[in-house]
Design a protein around this motif. Sequence first.
Motif, PDB file in Angstrom:
ATOM      1  N   LYS A 174     -19.181   1.220   3.478  1.00 39.25           N
ATOM      2  CA  LYS A 174     -20.558   1.032   3.934  1.00 39.25           C
ATOM      3  C   LYS A 174     -20.865  -0.457   4.035  1.00 39.25           C
ATOM      4  N   GLU A 175     -21.626  -0.797   5.052  1.00 39.56           N
ATOM      5  CA  GLU A 175     -21.943  -2.195   5.314  1.00 39.56           C
ATOM      6  C   GLU A 175     -22.796  -2.828   4.213  1.00 39.56           C
ATOM      7  N   GLU A 176     -23.534  -1.998   3.471  1.00 45.90           N
ATOM      8  CA  GLU A 176     -24.400  -2.586   2.456  1.00 45.90           C
ATOM      9  C   GLU A 176     -23.749  -2.747   1.085  1.00 45.90           C
ATOM     10  N   ASN A 177     -22.524  -2.248   0.890  1.00 52.35           N
ATOM     11  CA  ASN A 177     -21.869  -2.341  -0.419  1.00 52.35           C
ATOM     12  C   ASN A 177     -20.426  -2.812  -0.280  1.00 52.35           C
ATOM     13  N   LEU A 178     -19.993  -3.649  -1.216  1.00 55.22           N
ATOM     14  CA  LEU A 178     -18.575  -3.991  -1.277  1.00 55.22           C
ATOM     15  C   LEU A 178     -17.791  -2.740  -1.662  1.00 55.22           C
ATOM     16  N   PRO A 179     -16.672  -2.508  -1.018  1.00 55.36           N
ATOM     17  CA  PRO A 179     -15.903  -1.296  -1.324  1.00 55.36           C
ATOM     18  C   PRO A 179     -15.210  -1.377  -2.682  1.00 55.36           C
ATOM     19  N   GLY A 180     -15.128  -0.251  -3.352  1.00 52.52           N
ATOM     20  CA  GLY A 180     -14.392  -0.155  -4.612  1.00 52.52           C
ATOM     21  C   GLY A 180     -12.944   0.218  -4.382  1.00 52.52           C
ATOM     22  N   GLN A 181     -12.666   0.718  -3.181  1.00 50.72           N
ATOM     23  CA  GLN A 181     -11.315   1.093  -2.780  1.00 50.72           C
ATOM     24  C   GLN A 181     -10.997   0.428  -1.446  1.00 50.72           C
ATOM     25  N   ILE A 182      -9.748   0.078  -1.266  1.00 50.93           N
ATOM     26  CA  ILE A 182      -9.265  -0.474  -0.010  1.00 50.93           C
ATOM     27  C   ILE A 182      -8.277   0.547   0.544  1.00 50.93           C
ATOM     28  N   TYR A 183      -8.321   0.771   1.862  1.00 50.33           N
ATOM     29  CA  TYR A 183      -7.509   1.824   2.469  1.00 50.33           C
ATOM     30  C   TYR A 183      -6.596   1.290   3.563  1.00 50.33           C
ATOM     31  N   LEU A 184      -5.446   1.931   3.671  1.00 52.95           N
ATOM     32  CA  LEU A 184      -4.543   1.772   4.808  1.00 52.95           C
ATOM     33  C   LEU A 184      -4.440   3.151   5.446  1.00 52.95           C
ATOM     34  N   ILE A 185      -4.806   3.253   6.706  1.00 57.43           N
ATOM     35  CA  ILE A 185      -4.783   4.549   7.385  1.00 57.43           C
ATOM     36  C   ILE A 185      -3.339   4.965   7.639  1.00 57.43           C
ATOM     37  N   PHE A 209       0.829  -1.214   0.000  1.00 57.45           N
ATOM     38  CA  PHE A 209       0.000   0.000   0.000  1.00 57.45           C
ATOM     39  C   PHE A 209       0.859   1.257   0.000  1.00 57.45           C
ATOM     40  N   LYS A 210       1.889   1.283   0.817  1.00 59.44           N
ATOM     41  CA  LYS A 210       2.756   2.462   0.903  1.00 59.44           C
ATOM     42  C   LYS A 210       3.462   2.724  -0.421  1.00 59.44           C
ATOM     43  N   GLU A 211       3.855   1.663  -1.115  1.00 59.73           N
ATOM     44  CA  GLU A 211       4.586   1.805  -2.373  1.00 59.73           C
ATOM     45  C   GLU A 211       3.676   2.056  -3.572  1.00 59.73           C
ATOM     46  N   ASN A 212       2.438   1.555  -3.533  1.00 57.41           N
ATOM     47  CA  ASN A 212       1.562   1.602  -4.705  1.00 57.41           C
ATOM     48  C   ASN A 212       0.278   2.396  -4.522  1.00 57.41           C
ATOM     49  N   GLY A 213      -0.074   2.713  -3.286  1.00 54.46           N
ATOM     50  CA  GLY A 213      -1.326   3.409  -3.035  1.00 54.46           C
ATOM     51  C   GLY A 213      -1.256   4.890  -3.342  1.00 54.46           C
ATOM     52  N   LYS A 214      -2.423   5.463  -3.555  1.00 52.60           N
ATOM     53  CA  LYS A 214      -2.533   6.907  -3.748  1.00 52.60           C
ATOM     54  C   LYS A 214      -3.006   7.511  -2.440  1.00 52.60           C
ATOM     55  N   GLU A 215      -2.391   8.611  -2.055  1.00 56.43           N
ATOM     56  CA  GLU A 215      -2.785   9.271  -0.814  1.00 56.43           C
ATOM     57  C   GLU A 215      -4.114   9.986  -1.024  1.00 56.43           C
ATOM     58  N   PHE A 216      -4.986   9.842  -0.047  1.00 56.33           N
ATOM     59  CA  PHE A 216      -6.329  10.407  -0.129  1.00 56.33           C
ATOM     60  C   PHE A 216      -6.704  10.917   1.265  1.00 56.33           C
ATOM     61  N   VAL A 228      -5.143   8.502   4.143  1.00 58.37           N
ATOM     62  CA  VAL A 228      -5.031   7.071   3.854  1.00 58.37           C
ATOM     63  C   VAL A 228      -4.230   6.861   2.578  1.00 58.37           C
ATOM     64  N   TRP A 229      -3.722   5.646   2.423  1.00 56.23           N
ATOM     65  CA  TRP A 229      -3.248   5.177   1.129  1.00 56.23           C
ATOM     66  C   TRP A 229      -4.376   4.333   0.568  1.00 56.23           C
ATOM     67  N   SER A 230      -4.675   4.500  -0.695  1.00 50.78           N
ATOM     68  CA  SER A 230      -5.818   3.831  -1.308  1.00 50.78           C
ATOM     69  C   SER A 230      -5.386   3.048  -2.542  1.00 50.78           C
ATOM     70  N   ILE A 231      -5.943   1.842  -2.699  1.00 45.58           N
ATOM     71  CA  ILE A 231      -5.802   1.112  -3.959  1.00 45.58           C
ATOM     72  C   ILE A 231      -7.183   0.587  -4.344  1.00 45.58           C
ATOM     73  N   SER A 232      -7.365   0.341  -5.616  1.00 46.13           N
ATOM     74  CA  SER A 232      -8.663  -0.143  -6.091  1.00 46.13           C
ATOM     75  C   SER A 232      -8.870  -1.596  -5.673  1.00 46.13           C
ATOM     76  N   ASP A 233     -10.131  -1.991  -5.630  1.00 43.85           N
ATOM     77  CA  ASP A 233     -10.443  -3.386  -5.299  1.00 43.85           C
ATOM     78  C   ASP A 233      -9.811  -4.335  -6.307  1.00 43.85           C
ATOM     79  N   ARG A 234      -9.769  -3.945  -7.570  1.00 41.36           N
ATOM     80  CA  ARG A 234      -9.161  -4.797  -8.610  1.00 41.36           C
ATOM     81  C   ARG A 234      -7.664  -4.968  -8.393  1.00 41.36           C
TER      82      ARG A 234
END
Length: 132
Positions: free
Chosen positions: A32-43, A15-22, A92-98
């Motif tokens: 949200k509990e009702e939807n699968l996330p499109g982004q995964i985060y590392l705080i 995540f630190k090497e490939n994620g985008k800061e957001f 956070v550092w963010s990467i897509s679910d894909r």
Amino acid sequence: MNYKNESIEPLRKFFKENGKEFKFQIGQSLCKEENLPGQIYLIKSGTARILTTHNGSLTTLDKIGPYSFVGVSSLLRGKSCEEVRAAEDLVVWSISDRKFQQIYTNNEEVRNCCDFYLWEAELIFFIKKYIL
């Protein structure tokens, strides 16, 4: 809670090497509990709250901070189990679910650390389902 658990360090490094800061502001939803996330985060900095609805109102179940992930357990389960909002300004550092699925599939070290780690959101899901 020990946010620097070394068993998931390979995933943090990715995540630190490939994620985008957001950035998120107080109250903004990360997952949200009702939807699968499109982004995964590392705080990176700040805190967030894992929430649930209890007796008709939102209740904080846990606070998470630096080095904690949001969305991983939901994506690994294939069904969302996390309701997470920023408790303060959050970076956070963010990467897509894909991209996460790709690294999980192709990197054995990352896959092993994910498969053998008990995620906070998983634990809370089981407590809610079988105790509350």
